[in-house]
Design a protein around this motif. Structure first.
Motif, PDB file in Angstrom:
ATOM      1  N   GLU A 125       0.817  -1.204   0.000  1.00 26.86           N
ATOM      2  CA  GLU A 125       0.000   0.000   0.000  1.00 26.86           C
ATOM      3  C   GLU A 125       0.861   1.269   0.000  1.00 26.86           C
ATOM      4  OE1 GLU A 125       0.625  -1.201   4.304  1.00 26.86           O
ATOM      5  OE2 GLU A 125       0.193  -2.203   2.390  1.00 26.86           O
ATOM      6  N   ASN A 126       2.164   1.107   0.266  1.00 28.49           N
ATOM      7  CA  ASN A 126       3.087   2.244   0.311  1.00 28.49           C
ATOM      8  C   ASN A 126       3.749   2.447  -1.050  1.00 28.49           C
ATOM      9  OD1 ASN A 126       2.475   2.484   3.011  1.00 28.49           O
ATOM     10  ND2 ASN A 126       4.383   1.564   3.739  1.00 28.49           N
ATOM     11  N   VAL A 127       3.414   3.540  -1.705  1.00 29.02           N
ATOM     12  CA  VAL A 127       3.982   3.867  -3.017  1.00 29.02           C
ATOM     13  C   VAL A 127       5.287   4.629  -2.812  1.00 29.02           C
ATOM     14  CG1 VAL A 127       3.631   5.114  -5.182  1.00 29.02           C
ATOM     15  CG2 VAL A 127       1.694   3.967  -4.069  1.00 29.02           C
ATOM     16  N   VAL A 128       6.371   4.147  -3.430  1.00 30.27           N
ATOM     17  CA  VAL A 128       7.668   4.797  -3.276  1.00 30.27           C
ATOM     18  C   VAL A 128       8.092   5.557  -4.536  1.00 30.27           C
ATOM     19  CG1 VAL A 128       8.449   3.136  -1.558  1.00 30.27           C
ATOM     20  CG2 VAL A 128       8.918   2.705  -3.975  1.00 30.27           C
ATOM     21  N   ARG A 129       7.446   5.257  -5.653  1.00 33.83           N
ATOM     22  CA  ARG A 129       7.811   5.933  -6.909  1.00 33.83           C
ATOM     23  C   ARG A 129       6.642   5.855  -7.872  1.00 33.83           C
ATOM     24  NH1 ARG A 129      12.613   3.509 -10.717  1.00 33.83           N
ATOM     25  NH2 ARG A 129      12.162   4.681 -12.636  1.00 33.83           N
ATOM     26  N   PHE A 130       6.350   6.949  -8.529  1.00 34.97           N
ATOM     27  CA  PHE A 130       5.222   7.015  -9.453  1.00 34.97           C
ATOM     28  C   PHE A 130       5.727   7.332 -10.851  1.00 34.97           C
ATOM     29  CE2 PHE A 130       1.671   9.822 -11.194  1.00 34.97           C
ATOM     30  CZ  PHE A 130       0.935   8.751 -11.647  1.00 34.97           C
ATOM     31  N   TRP A 131       5.606   6.361 -11.735  1.00 36.48           N
ATOM     32  CA  TRP A 131       6.061   6.520 -13.116  1.00 36.48           C
ATOM     33  C   TRP A 131       4.907   7.014 -13.962  1.00 36.48           C
ATOM     34  CZ3 TRP A 131      10.091   2.805 -15.579  1.00 36.48           C
ATOM     35  CH2 TRP A 131      10.388   3.218 -16.880  1.00 36.48           C
ATOM     36  N   LYS A 132       4.821   8.325 -14.111  1.00 40.01           N
ATOM     37  CA  LYS A 132       3.785   8.920 -14.958  1.00 40.01           C
ATOM     38  C   LYS A 132       4.352   9.091 -16.350  1.00 40.01           C
ATOM     39  CE  LYS A 132       0.481  12.683 -15.446  1.00 40.01           C
ATOM     40  NZ  LYS A 132      -0.599  11.690 -15.752  1.00 40.01           N
ATOM     41  N   SER A 133       3.727   8.488 -17.307  1.00 38.03           N
ATOM     42  CA  SER A 133       4.197   8.561 -18.677  1.00 38.03           C
ATOM     43  C   SER A 133       3.495   9.707 -19.404  1.00 38.03           C
ATOM     44  CB  SER A 133       3.958   7.216 -19.376  1.00 38.03           C
ATOM     45  OG  SER A 133       4.729   7.134 -20.551  1.00 38.03           O
ATOM     46  N   SER A 134       3.475   9.650 -20.708  1.00 38.50           N
ATOM     47  CA  SER A 134       2.830  10.678 -21.531  1.00 38.50           C
ATOM     48  C   SER A 134       2.691  10.124 -22.939  1.00 38.50           C
ATOM     49  CB  SER A 134       3.666  11.962 -21.555  1.00 38.50           C
ATOM     50  OG  SER A 134       4.948  11.708 -22.093  1.00 38.50           O
ATOM     51  N   SER A 135       1.945  10.828 -23.769  1.00 31.43           N
ATOM     52  CA  SER A 135       1.792  10.402 -25.154  1.00 31.43           C
ATOM     53  C   SER A 135       3.137  10.452 -25.861  1.00 31.43           C
ATOM     54  CB  SER A 135       0.796  11.308 -25.881  1.00 31.43           C
ATOM     55  OG  SER A 135      -0.496  11.178 -25.316  1.00 31.43           O
ATOM     56  N   TYR A 136       3.400   9.464 -26.685  1.00 30.10           N
ATOM     57  CA  TYR A 136       4.678   9.392 -27.392  1.00 30.10           C
ATOM     58  C   TYR A 136       4.748  10.418 -28.518  1.00 30.10           C
ATOM     59  CZ  TYR A 136       8.148   7.877 -30.760  1.00 30.10           C
ATOM     60  OH  TYR A 136       9.194   7.862 -31.646  1.00 30.10           O
ATOM     61  N   LYS A 137       5.896  11.071 -28.611  1.00 31.05           N
ATOM     62  CA  LYS A 137       6.195  11.946 -29.733  1.00 31.05           C
ATOM     63  C   LYS A 137       7.553  11.533 -30.290  1.00 31.05           C
ATOM     64  CE  LYS A 137       3.597  15.906 -27.960  1.00 31.05           C
ATOM     65  NZ  LYS A 137       3.667  17.322 -27.519  1.00 31.05           N
ATOM     66  N   LYS A 138       7.694  11.570 -31.585  1.00 38.75           N
ATOM     67  CA  LYS A 138       8.937  11.156 -32.214  1.00 38.75           C
ATOM     68  C   LYS A 138      10.121  11.890 -31.596  1.00 38.75           C
ATOM     69  CE  LYS A 138      11.156  10.480 -36.700  1.00 38.75           C
ATOM     70  NZ  LYS A 138      11.039  10.652 -38.170  1.00 38.75           N
ATOM     71  N   GLY A 139      11.149  11.126 -31.222  1.00 32.24           N
ATOM     72  CA  GLY A 139      12.332  11.711 -30.598  1.00 32.24           C
ATOM     73  C   GLY A 139      12.264  11.755 -29.083  1.00 32.24           C
ATOM     74  N   ALA A 140      11.177  11.269 -28.498  1.00 36.28           N
ATOM     75  CA  ALA A 140      11.006  11.347 -27.042  1.00 36.28           C
ATOM     76  C   ALA A 140      12.084  10.573 -26.293  1.00 36.28           C
ATOM     77  CB  ALA A 140       9.624  10.830 -26.650  1.00 36.28           C
ATOM     78  N   PHE A 141      12.549   9.473 -26.865  1.00 40.38           N
ATOM     79  CA  PHE A 141      13.585   8.677 -26.202  1.00 40.38           C
ATOM     80  C   PHE A 141      14.871   9.490 -26.000  1.00 40.38           C
ATOM     81  CE2 PHE A 141      10.755   5.270 -27.136  1.00 40.38           C
ATOM     82  CZ  PHE A 141      11.134   4.167 -26.380  1.00 40.38           C
ATOM     83  N   LYS A 142      15.114  10.460 -26.865  1.00 40.40           N
ATOM     84  CA  LYS A 142      16.307  11.297 -26.741  1.00 40.40           C
ATOM     85  C   LYS A 142      16.248  12.173 -25.495  1.00 40.40           C
ATOM     86  CE  LYS A 142      17.505  11.603 -31.646  1.00 40.40           C
ATOM     87  NZ  LYS A 142      17.735  12.518 -32.799  1.00 40.40           N
ATOM     88  N   ARG A 143      15.050  12.397 -24.989  1.00 37.95           N
ATOM     89  CA  ARG A 143      14.884  13.231 -23.792  1.00 37.95           C
ATOM     90  C   ARG A 143      14.794  12.389 -22.524  1.00 37.95           C
ATOM     91  NH1 ARG A 143      11.624  15.417 -27.764  1.00 37.95           N
ATOM     92  NH2 ARG A 143       9.718  14.478 -26.922  1.00 37.95           N
ATOM     93  N   GLY A 144      15.160  11.111 -22.641  1.00 34.96           N
ATOM     94  CA  GLY A 144      15.145  10.228 -21.476  1.00 34.96           C
ATOM     95  C   GLY A 144      13.816   9.556 -21.231  1.00 34.96           C
ATOM     96  N   TRP A 145      12.859   9.756 -22.132  1.00 35.75           N
ATOM     97  CA  TRP A 145      11.513   9.197 -21.971  1.00 35.75           C
ATOM     98  C   TRP A 145      11.450   7.771 -22.512  1.00 35.75           C
ATOM     99  CZ3 TRP A 145       8.123   6.979 -25.330  1.00 35.75           C
ATOM    100  CH2 TRP A 145       6.767   6.894 -24.966  1.00 35.75           C
ATOM    101  N   HIS A 146      10.675   6.936 -21.882  1.00 35.84           N
ATOM    102  CA  HIS A 146      10.231   5.665 -22.468  1.00 35.84           C
ATOM    103  C   HIS A 146       9.105   5.123 -21.599  1.00 35.84           C
ATOM    104  CE1 HIS A 146      12.239   3.033 -19.464  1.00 35.84           C
ATOM    105  NE2 HIS A 146      13.209   3.922 -19.500  1.00 35.84           N
ATOM    106  N   PRO A 147       8.236   4.281 -22.154  1.00 34.43           N
ATOM    107  CA  PRO A 147       7.118   3.746 -21.365  1.00 34.43           C
ATOM    108  C   PRO A 147       7.620   2.785 -20.289  1.00 34.43           C
ATOM    109  CG  PRO A 147       6.752   3.445 -23.732  1.00 34.43           C
ATOM    110  CD  PRO A 147       8.189   3.814 -23.550  1.00 34.43           C
ATOM    111  N   ALA A 148       6.807   2.580 -19.278  1.00 37.42           N
ATOM    112  CA  ALA A 148       7.081   1.531 -18.293  1.00 37.42           C
ATOM    113  C   ALA A 148       6.740   0.194 -18.945  1.00 37.42           C
ATOM    114  CB  ALA A 148       6.242   1.756 -17.043  1.00 37.42           C
TER     115      ALA A 148
END
Length: 248
Positions: A125-148
């Motif tokens: 029940e204790n959340v230690v980290r929340f991975w909030k993603s977002s809609s993918y845009k081309k080049g997003a991986f270059k900004r450190g983004w990727h889906p869980a």
């Protein structure tokens, strides 16, 4: 639409029941549930077998690691869409797969993903980290983004066309696969802005500093292997972006 869910497990006696239950309690009817065990010796196999034909397919044998086991699972699927639920993880509710199926059909996309919560090993029940993603845009991986990755559901046809997990990667094969699918081949995707999966802390890629370094080296290599332009600065953004996940 049939949804194939694969759980890869090795000596997870303490958590495998909860993982299996979270799949079997889904409101969506057309689920194929496949469990791939790496030859557990702690009683995991007996627990899985107790579920009988509620589990569509069960394989227990030695493998070459988690990604080899995942590839075995992919080869056994007969569903339209494939998702993975690790043996320490569980779905956030009983309507997760129903929502996944609805998104695929409504938006007519190749992949669907969502948010993820990391929870404590014993006090889930204790959340230690929340991975909030977002809609993918081309080049997003270059900004450190990727889906869980545990929230990443993909049509089986995509695996057939573009391949499964690359076994030359020991820690970051899931990152390489998502990079290959989204950045290299530009498959279509839809983001669901809510938590679908809860993951216990202690995953392989983040369990110590050495593994974090290894994961970043493999991530860098994955860009080169996929013929994508890469520079080392990009991999400074990846851990920085994750810092904010500790503050919901």
């Amino acid at each position: 639409m049939k949804i194939s869910i694969i759980t890869v497990v090795f000596n997870a006696k303490k958590t495998i029941r909860e993982t299996i239950h979270s799949v079997l309690s889904q409101t969506y009817a057309n689920i194929e549930y496949i469990v791939i065990d790496g030859g557990s010796t702690d009683g995991t196999i007996e627990i899985v077998k107790n579920y009988g034909n509620k589990i569509s397919k069960f394989v227990s044998e030695k493998d070459a690691g988690i990604y080899d086991a995942m590839n075995k699972g992919i080869a056994l699927t007969t569903g339209d869409v494939i998702g993975f639920l690790n043996a320490d993880d569980f779905y956030a509710g009983s309507s997760v797969i129903e929502n996944i199926s609805a998104a695929f059909q409504r938006y007519e996309v190749d992949s669907v993903y969502a948010d993820l919560e990391y929870v404590e090993q014993k006090k889930i029940e204790n959340v230690v980290r929340f991975w909030k993603s977002s809609s993918y845009k081309k080049g997003a991986f270059k900004r450190g983004w990727h889906p869980a990755h545990p929230t990443f559901f993909v049509k089986k046809d995509i695996y057939s066309r573009y391949g499964s997990f690359n076994l030359s990667y020991k820690i970051a094969a899931d990152y390489e696969l998502m990079l290959r699918f989204l950045e290299r081949y530009q498959i279509s995707s839809h983001y669901l802005p809510y938590v679908l999966v809860k993951m216990r802390t202690g995953g392989e890629s983040n369990k110590n500093v050495l593994n974090i370094i290894k994961a970043n080296i493999e991530s860098y290599q994955s860009w080169k292997d996929n013929g994508l332009p890469v520079n080392l600065f990009m991999f400074m953004l990846k851990p920085i972006s994750k810092v904010f996940q500790y503050f919901k």
